[in-house]
Scaffold this motif. Structure first.
Motif, short mmCIF file in Angstrom:
data_model
loop_
_atom_site.label_atom_id
_atom_site.label_comp_id
_atom_site.label_asym_id
_atom_site.label_seq_id
_atom_site.Cartn_x
_atom_site.Cartn_y
_atom_site.Cartn_z
N LEU A 194 0.82 -1.20 0.00
CA LEU A 194 0.00 0.00 0.00
C LEU A 194 0.86 1.26 0.00
O LEU A 194 0.61 2.21 -0.74
CB LEU A 194 -0.91 -0.01 1.23
N ILE A 195 1.91 1.25 0.82
CA ILE A 195 2.82 2.40 0.88
C ILE A 195 3.51 2.62 -0.46
O ILE A 195 3.62 3.75 -0.95
CB ILE A 195 3.86 2.20 2.00
N VAL A 196 3.98 1.53 -1.08
CA VAL A 196 4.66 1.62 -2.37
C VAL A 196 3.72 2.17 -3.44
O VAL A 196 4.11 3.01 -4.26
CB VAL A 196 5.22 0.24 -2.79
N CYS A 197 2.46 1.72 -3.44
CA CYS A 197 1.49 2.18 -4.43
C CYS A 197 1.23 3.68 -4.29
O CYS A 197 1.16 4.40 -5.29
CB CYS A 197 0.19 1.40 -4.30
N PHE A 198 1.08 4.14 -3.04
CA PHE A 198 0.86 5.57 -2.83
C PHE A 198 2.08 6.39 -3.26
O PHE A 198 1.95 7.46 -3.84
CB PHE A 198 0.55 5.85 -1.35
N TRP A 199 3.27 5.87 -2.95
CA TRP A 199 4.50 6.59 -3.28
C TRP A 199 4.74 6.62 -4.79
O TRP A 199 5.13 7.65 -5.35
CB TRP A 199 5.68 5.94 -2.57
N LYS A 200 4.46 5.49 -5.46
CA LYS A 200 4.79 5.38 -6.89
C LYS A 200 3.71 5.94 -7.79
O LYS A 200 4.01 6.56 -8.82
CB LYS A 200 5.06 3.92 -7.24
N TRP A 201 2.44 5.75 -7.42
CA TRP A 201 1.35 6.15 -8.30
C TRP A 201 0.39 7.16 -7.66
O TRP A 201 -0.70 7.39 -8.18
CB TRP A 201 0.55 4.92 -8.75
N GLY A 202 0.79 7.78 -6.59
CA GLY A 202 -0.09 8.75 -5.93
C GLY A 202 -0.32 10.01 -6.73
O GLY A 202 -1.25 10.76 -6.46
N ASP A 203 0.53 10.24 -7.75
CA ASP A 203 0.40 11.47 -8.53
C ASP A 203 -0.45 11.30 -9.78
O ASP A 203 -0.53 12.21 -10.61
CB ASP A 203 1.79 11.98 -8.94
N VAL A 204 -1.10 10.15 -9.94
CA VAL A 204 -1.91 9.94 -11.14
C VAL A 204 -3.38 10.29 -10.89
O VAL A 204 -4.21 10.12 -11.77
CB VAL A 204 -1.81 8.48 -11.63
N ASP A 235 -1.81 25.37 -13.46
CA ASP A 235 -1.82 24.76 -12.14
C ASP A 235 -0.57 23.91 -11.94
O ASP A 235 -0.16 23.15 -12.83
CB ASP A 235 -3.08 23.89 -11.98
N GLU A 236 0.06 24.02 -10.77
CA GLU A 236 1.33 23.33 -10.52
C GLU A 236 1.20 21.82 -10.67
O GLU A 236 2.08 21.17 -11.24
CB GLU A 236 1.84 23.67 -9.12
N GLU A 237 0.11 21.27 -10.16
CA GLU A 237 -0.09 19.82 -10.25
C GLU A 237 -0.25 19.38 -11.69
O GLU A 237 0.31 18.35 -12.11
CB GLU A 237 -1.32 19.42 -9.44
N VAL A 238 -0.99 20.14 -12.48
CA VAL A 238 -1.20 19.81 -13.89
C VAL A 238 0.11 19.96 -14.67
O VAL A 238 0.44 19.13 -15.53
CB VAL A 238 -2.30 20.69 -14.50
N VAL A 239 0.85 21.02 -14.38
CA VAL A 239 2.15 21.23 -15.04
C VAL A 239 3.07 20.04 -14.80
O VAL A 239 3.74 19.55 -15.72
CB VAL A 239 2.80 22.54 -14.55
N ALA A 240 3.11 19.55 -13.56
CA ALA A 240 3.96 18.40 -13.24
C ALA A 240 3.50 17.15 -13.99
O ALA A 240 4.33 16.38 -14.49
CB ALA A 240 3.94 18.15 -11.74
N LYS A 241 2.18 16.95 -14.08
CA LYS A 241 1.66 15.79 -14.81
C LYS A 241 2.03 15.86 -16.29
O LYS A 241 2.43 14.86 -16.90
CB LYS A 241 0.14 15.71 -14.65
#
Length: 353
Positions: A61-71, A274-280
């Motif tokens: 669960l921790i790995v999933c949040f860390w790796k794919w939390g930005d999607v 938006d900063e989040e969108v720019v990063a994506k």
């Protein structure tokens, strides 16, 4: 793929036959062979495996949040979207809290009370106090969550027409979308699929006075800050108008008109900053550059850079080309919208051409 499935079926059949043979063997009566009976060593192994399972699950669960939390989707771009996000957040927090402790208790008790030689389990025929606790608490929590969800849903679906909302039809067909604006009178003309012919792709009744100034487009433009009522139709099968950034979705059902309304609050240009969108966008373009390099090595055409846009998608599996059924949505200022809509041809003008 077929060969793989055949091999898998054969393996499963073999496993089932082996288990059946063990059952028949154990049903023959008293056996002198005790190899099939779990001993303390077997119980200890299974107990520690249960602890290992819960720790592995938490780590995963921790790995999933860390790796794919930005999607996840960026912030909502509609007025009601905040309520949807809050409801989702509350639901997920409850699910994670209950799941975390339930999984731990399940695994811990399986370890603590694992079988031991000479130890007998304590048996309770009933326990009113425990039954009251594990019945009443979930009822209260679920009732509160359901009531919260119903109030949120009612607020979203209660369409107030006093604000002079703009009326837009979303028309779905395999495998594309069309949008129809009500024109200067903001009233959609009558339409019927039996009238579909030539350039009249939506079956608009040209004899209806309200239809003369209707405008049909393949790119949806919305003015920011103005409520929009979407009237939805389907030409063929069940589709679903899904606008994820606005937290909006409604089925498009053949033979009937469904509706949904929302007020866009963030323009396309603002969301692109938006900063989040720019990063994506940066992450997506990095992946595209890597893919383009691989394609170039094969002599194939490179991928174009990605730029954020709001999208209207189909969220029902409506056929073989369902994945490609989408339409661009542009949210802009009222002035920009007015300039764009003035350049579009009306139904009457299109039918004369």
């Amino acid at each position: 793929m077929t060969a793989f499935l055949v091999v898998l079926v054969i393996i499963l059949f073999g496993v089932a036959a082996l288990q059946m043979s063990k059952i028949f063997k154990m049903s023959r009566g008293k056996q002198t062979d005790t190899s099939e009976i779990a001993d303390d060593k077997d119980n200890n192994i299974n107990g520690y495996l249960m602890l290992g399972l819960v720790l592995f699950t938490y780590l995963l669960l921790i790995v999933c949040f860390w790796k794919w939390g930005d999607v996840l989707l960026p912030k909502a771009a509609s007025e009601h979207g905040t309520g949807i996000d809050n409801l989702m957040l509350v639901s997920m927090i409850l699910i994670f809290i209950v799941g975390f402790f339930t999984l731990w208790l399940l695994s811990y008790f399986a370890f603590k009370y694992r079988g031991k030689t000479g130890q007998r389990a304590t048996f309770f025929a009933d326990n009113d106090k425990l039954e009251f606790i594990w019945t009443i608490i979930p009822v209260i929590v679920l009732a509160g969550l359901i009531i919260y969800g119903l109030f949120t849903w009612t607020d979203i679906m209660n369409i107030d027409t006093e604000d002079d909302p703009m009326v837009v039809e979303l028309y779905a067909y395999q495998f594309d979308w069309r949008a129809r604006y009500g024109g200067n009178d903001n009233t959609l003309g009558e339409a019927n699929v039996r009238l579909i012919e030539g350039v009249n792709q939506l079956g608009v009744d040209a004899s209806d006075p309200n239809a003369q100034d209707d405008i049909v487009v393949n790119e949806l433009h919305l003015p920011v800050g103005r409520k929009v009522i979407f009237k939805m139709r389907s030409q063929d099968v069940l589709h679903s108008a899904y606008m994820p950034h606005f937290r909006a979705q409604m089925n498009c059902v053949p033979g009937m008109i469904t509706q949904f309304a929302f007020t866009p609050t963030i323009t396309t240009a603002e969301m692109r900053q938006d900063e989040e969108v720019v990063a994506k966008v940066q992450k997506i373009n990095e992946l595209r550059r890597e893919k383009s390099a691989a394609l170039a090595a094969k002599g194939e055409e490179a991928l174009e850079p990605y730029e954020f846009d709001y999208l209207l998608l189909c969220n029902k599996i409506c056929g073989t080309n369902h994945y490609n059924m989408q339409m661009k949505i542009v949210v802009e200022t009222q002035e920009e919208y007015d300039a764009w809509i003035a350049q579009q041809a009306t139904i009457a003008e299109a039918l004369k051409q």
